[in-house]
Design a protein around this motif. Structure first.
Motif, PDB file in Angstrom:
ATOM      1  N   SER A 150       0.830  -1.208   0.000  1.00 21.31           N
ATOM      2  CA  SER A 150       0.000   0.000   0.000  1.00 21.31           C
ATOM      3  C   SER A 150       0.860   1.251   0.000  1.00 21.31           C
ATOM      4  CB  SER A 150      -0.909   0.030   1.233  1.00 21.31           C
ATOM      5  OG  SER A 150      -1.765  -1.075   1.265  1.00 21.31           O
ATOM      6  N   THR A 151       0.271   2.359  -0.423  1.00 21.48           N
ATOM      7  CA  THR A 151       0.886   3.682  -0.354  1.00 21.48           C
ATOM      8  C   THR A 151      -0.162   4.662   0.155  1.00 21.48           C
ATOM      9  OG1 THR A 151       2.342   3.226  -2.238  1.00 21.48           O
ATOM     10  CG2 THR A 151       2.029   5.532  -1.636  1.00 21.48           C
ATOM     11  N   VAL A 152       0.213   5.454   1.143  1.00 20.03           N
ATOM     12  CA  VAL A 152      -0.672   6.509   1.640  1.00 20.03           C
ATOM     13  C   VAL A 152      -0.271   7.816   0.971  1.00 20.03           C
ATOM     14  CG1 VAL A 152      -1.351   7.887   3.639  1.00 20.03           C
ATOM     15  CG2 VAL A 152      -1.124   5.406   3.857  1.00 20.03           C
ATOM     16  N   LEU A 153      -1.245   8.503   0.407  1.00 20.60           N
ATOM     17  CA  LEU A 153      -1.031   9.844  -0.139  1.00 20.60           C
ATOM     18  C   LEU A 153      -1.618  10.842   0.842  1.00 20.60           C
ATOM     19  CD1 LEU A 153      -1.963   9.323  -3.913  1.00 20.60           C
ATOM     20  CD2 LEU A 153       0.316   9.337  -2.876  1.00 20.60           C
ATOM     21  N   LEU A 154      -0.781  11.736   1.362  1.00 17.75           N
ATOM     22  CA  LEU A 154      -1.206  12.740   2.334  1.00 17.75           C
ATOM     23  C   LEU A 154      -1.042  14.124   1.735  1.00 17.75           C
ATOM     24  CD1 LEU A 154      -1.967  13.765   5.186  1.00 17.75           C
ATOM     25  CD2 LEU A 154       0.444  13.500   5.814  1.00 17.75           C
ATOM     26  N   GLY A 155      -2.114  14.902   1.749  1.00 16.84           N
ATOM     27  CA  GLY A 155      -2.065  16.245   1.195  1.00 16.84           C
ATOM     28  C   GLY A 155      -2.314  17.309   2.239  1.00 16.84           C
ATOM     29  N   ARG A 156      -1.703  18.467   2.055  1.00 18.71           N
ATOM     30  CA  ARG A 156      -1.956  19.625   2.910  1.00 18.71           C
ATOM     31  C   ARG A 156      -2.325  20.816   2.033  1.00 18.71           C
ATOM     32  NH1 ARG A 156       3.447  21.729   5.878  1.00 18.71           N
ATOM     33  NH2 ARG A 156       1.957  23.436   6.248  1.00 18.71           N
ATOM     34  N   GLU A 157      -3.223  21.672   2.526  1.00 18.57           N
ATOM     35  CA  GLU A 157      -3.702  22.843   1.791  1.00 18.57           C
ATOM     36  C   GLU A 157      -4.192  22.437   0.389  1.00 18.57           C
ATOM     37  OE1 GLU A 157      -1.073  23.674   4.958  1.00 18.57           O
ATOM     38  OE2 GLU A 157      -0.209  23.315   2.984  1.00 18.57           O
ATOM     39  N   ALA A 158      -3.630  23.029  -0.660  1.00 16.78           N
ATOM     40  CA  ALA A 158      -4.075  22.718  -2.026  1.00 16.78           C
ATOM     41  C   ALA A 158      -3.885  21.249  -2.360  1.00 16.78           C
ATOM     42  CB  ALA A 158      -3.323  23.592  -3.029  1.00 16.78           C
ATOM     43  N   GLY A 159      -2.873  20.619  -1.741  1.00 11.85           N
ATOM     44  CA  GLY A 159      -2.663  19.188  -1.967  1.00 11.85           C
ATOM     45  C   GLY A 159      -3.822  18.366  -1.433  1.00 11.85           C
ATOM     46  N   ALA A 160      -4.368  18.774  -0.281  1.00 14.00           N
ATOM     47  CA  ALA A 160      -5.528  18.080   0.275  1.00 14.00           C
ATOM     48  C   ALA A 160      -6.728  18.211  -0.655  1.00 14.00           C
ATOM     49  CB  ALA A 160      -5.854  18.653   1.652  1.00 14.00           C
ATOM     50  N   ARG A 161      -6.896  19.378  -1.234  1.00 11.37           N
ATOM     51  CA  ARG A 161      -8.022  19.599  -2.146  1.00 11.37           C
ATOM     52  C   ARG A 161      -7.935  18.668  -3.366  1.00 11.37           C
ATOM     53  NH1 ARG A 161      -7.448  24.641  -2.467  1.00 11.37           N
ATOM     54  NH2 ARG A 161      -6.383  24.820  -4.488  1.00 11.37           N
ATOM     55  N   ARG A 162      -6.715  18.434  -3.852  1.00  9.22           N
ATOM     56  CA  ARG A 162      -6.551  17.549  -5.011  1.00  9.22           C
ATOM     57  C   ARG A 162      -6.909  16.101  -4.668  1.00  9.22           C
ATOM     58  NH1 ARG A 162      -1.945  20.838  -5.762  1.00  9.22           N
ATOM     59  NH2 ARG A 162      -0.506  19.268  -4.948  1.00  9.22           N
ATOM     60  N   LEU A 163      -6.703  15.715  -3.416  1.00  7.39           N
ATOM     61  CA  LEU A 163      -6.986  14.331  -3.035  1.00  7.39           C
ATOM     62  C   LEU A 163      -8.452  14.074  -2.723  1.00  7.39           C
ATOM     63  CD1 LEU A 163      -3.949  13.458  -0.697  1.00  7.39           C
ATOM     64  CD2 LEU A 163      -4.250  12.885  -3.111  1.00  7.39           C
ATOM     65  N   ARG A 164      -9.193  15.111  -2.392  1.00  7.24           N
ATOM     66  CA  ARG A 164     -10.586  14.917  -1.967  1.00  7.24           C
ATOM     67  C   ARG A 164     -11.454  14.319  -3.072  1.00  7.24           C
ATOM     68  NH1 ARG A 164     -12.026  16.984   2.911  1.00  7.24           N
ATOM     69  NH2 ARG A 164     -10.483  18.338   3.923  1.00  7.24           N
ATOM     70  N   GLY A 165     -11.058  14.456  -4.300  1.00  2.42           N
ATOM     71  CA  GLY A 165     -11.839  13.887  -5.404  1.00  2.42           C
ATOM     72  C   GLY A 165     -11.575  12.414  -5.647  1.00  2.42           C
ATOM     73  N   LEU A 166     -10.663  11.815  -4.871  1.00  2.00           N
ATOM     74  CA  LEU A 166     -10.323  10.407  -5.091  1.00  2.00           C
ATOM     75  C   LEU A 166     -11.238   9.528  -4.235  1.00  2.00           C
ATOM     76  CD1 LEU A 166      -6.415  10.571  -5.168  1.00  2.00           C
ATOM     77  CD2 LEU A 166      -8.058  10.822  -7.034  1.00  2.00           C
ATOM     78  N   VAL A 167     -12.346   9.115  -4.800  1.00  2.00           N
ATOM     79  CA  VAL A 167     -13.309   8.288  -4.085  1.00  2.00           C
ATOM     80  C   VAL A 167     -12.834   6.850  -4.034  1.00  2.00           C
ATOM     81  CG1 VAL A 167     -15.232   9.785  -4.705  1.00  2.00           C
ATOM     82  CG2 VAL A 167     -14.614   7.860  -6.201  1.00  2.00           C
ATOM     83  N   LEU A 168     -13.444   6.057  -3.142  1.00  2.00           N
ATOM     84  CA  LEU A 168     -13.069   4.653  -3.018  1.00  2.00           C
ATOM     85  C   LEU A 168     -13.214   3.939  -4.355  1.00  2.00           C
ATOM     86  CD1 LEU A 168     -14.684   3.642   0.407  1.00  2.00           C
ATOM     87  CD2 LEU A 168     -12.394   4.487  -0.074  1.00  2.00           C
TER      88      LEU A 168
END
Length: 411
Positions: free
Chosen positions: A260-278
């Motif tokens: 597995s790999t965890v992708l962790l985002g902060r600020e604008a990076g978090a916004r880019r990850l929010r669209g990644l649904v299960l």
């Protein structure tokens, strides 16, 4: 006789005189040979590996130096990274050396040692700079403003490494993360790999190499200030077999599962990850690319102090401390592992400028500073012993657990 030759002769005479005076005075370290007995040829630790120690008069007073010389042209000798198996973990250097059966070694990179400025956030113990072990990228460099350690020489940053390339020679270089995560054919950059601090507005990748420590620290601090507050806009997703299997608005803790790999985002990076649904398909790729284009078998972070046989401009000449460093001689064919002693008599140590000068006196043309103070530890195997033991006196009285080190190995 030229001015350079006179100066060189004067340095040699001064060192001979200091050694003689130390021997006459009975200067000795507890559990170690006297300084006078250890200068010169030194003691063979293994084929191509020699340990010696000596007294040195420095700006702040007398200090004691321990050096391991490693001949990389010897078929039975190699260097490698000592580490506990996880990036966010620490162990005493002697334990790391014993686990890998290293015949000698020194502590390595500076690391995240305290989070007093971020109450409730665990210090990760992870190192500052890039790291490669056995040809595999373990981690990238934190932003320069987020590093621990003394002030860097002008023009240097956290990408700097000491390592051994695929050519079998030692080099000082820089390693930059080249990574991305791709969604629906759109490639987006990674801002970090197994790092205790991520750049603002970025996404970092965490693999099983990270360990079980909370990833919260990665969202704290800023690109200008290590002590800046932790971010509140965060998001992470876990990717397994190329698909998103979980998501969270807060940084997680606990080991990253195998595969597995965890992708962790902060600020604008978090916004880019929010669209990644299960179930969303995500491809993650990363590598550490060297400034020279050279491939590395192992690499460890720190910062350069000597290049082309000359100390870097702007090295600190005021602050003396217990130090660890590594020198490169004979075109990368010989390596010098250096540590000053932390016993009360010698604890004044060296300035960074003096470290560079002493490496040059020992024949190095390249020099690299590693973590010092209570972290400074040098181990070497004694004749007839099966294990490498601590040769210097750690300044804290006992070994400080460290995240990595440089090990000397036999096949």
């Amino acid at each position: 006789m030229t001015r350079t030759q006179k100066a060189s002769r004067a340095r040699r005479m001064r060192r001979i005189l200091l050694t003689a005076l130390a021997a006459l005075a009975g200067a000795a370290l507890t559990g170690a040979a006297s300084a006078g007995a250890a200068t010169g040829a030194g003691t063979a630790v293994a084929p191509g590996v020699v340990y010696r120690q000596y007294d040195l008069r420095a700006t702040a007073g007398l200090t004691h130096v321990h050096v391991v010389s490693v001949d990389l042209t010897h078929a039975r000798v190699r260097l490698g990274l000592l580490h506990p198996g996880k990036v966010a973990a620490r162990a005493p250097l002697s334990r790391l050396a014993a686990a890998r059966k290293a015949v000698a070694g020194v502590n390595g990179d500076f690391f995240d040692i305290s989070e007093a400025q971020h109450p409730g956030v665990a210090a990760t113990g992870a190192s500052v700079g890039p790291a490669i072990a056995d040809g595999r990228a373990l981690k990238g460099a934190v932003p320069t403003a987020q590093r621990f350690g003394p002030e860097l020489p002008p023009g240097t940053d956290t990408d700097a490494v000491f390592g051994v390339g695929s050519d079998g020679r030692a080099h000082i270089d820089a390693l930059t993360l080249r990574g991305s995560f791709t969604v629906d054919g759109r490639r987006q950059p990674l801002g970090g790999l197994n790092q205790y601090a991520l750049p603002e507005n970025s996404v970092g990748a965490y693999t099983p190499d990270w360990g079980g420590v909370s990833r919260k620290r990665a969202t704290c601090g800023s690109d200008a200030d290590r002590a800046a507050a932790c971010g509140t806009r965060t998001y992470e997703v876990t990717v397994k077999a190329g698909r998103v299997v979980s998501a969270s608005a807060a940084p997680g803790a606990g080991p990253v599962a195998a595969g597995s790999t965890v992708l962790l985002g902060r600020e604008a990076g978090a916004r880019r990850l929010r669209g990644l649904v299960l179930g969303r398909s995500v491809a993650v790729r990363y590598a550490l690319a060297s400034l020279s284009g050279r491939a590395y078998r192992f690499a460890v972070g720190g910062y350069p102090v000597l290049s082309g046989g000359r100390p870097l401009p702007g090295l600190d000449t005021r602050t003396s401390a217990v130090r660890t460093a590594v020198g490169i001689a004979d075109g990368g064919r010989r390596v010098l592992l250096l540590a000053t002693d932390g016993a009360p008599r010698y604890r004044t140590g060296l300035t960074i400028a003096e470290v560079a000068e002493e490496l040059r006196n020992l024949g190095a043309t390249g020099g690299f500073s590693l973590d010092g103070g209570g972290s400074t530890t040098l181990v070497a195997r004694a004749p007839g012993s099966a294990w490498a033991t601590v040769r210097n006196h750690p300044s804290g009285g006992t070994e400080r657990p460290v995240p990595n080190g440089i090990g000397v190995f036999l096949p």
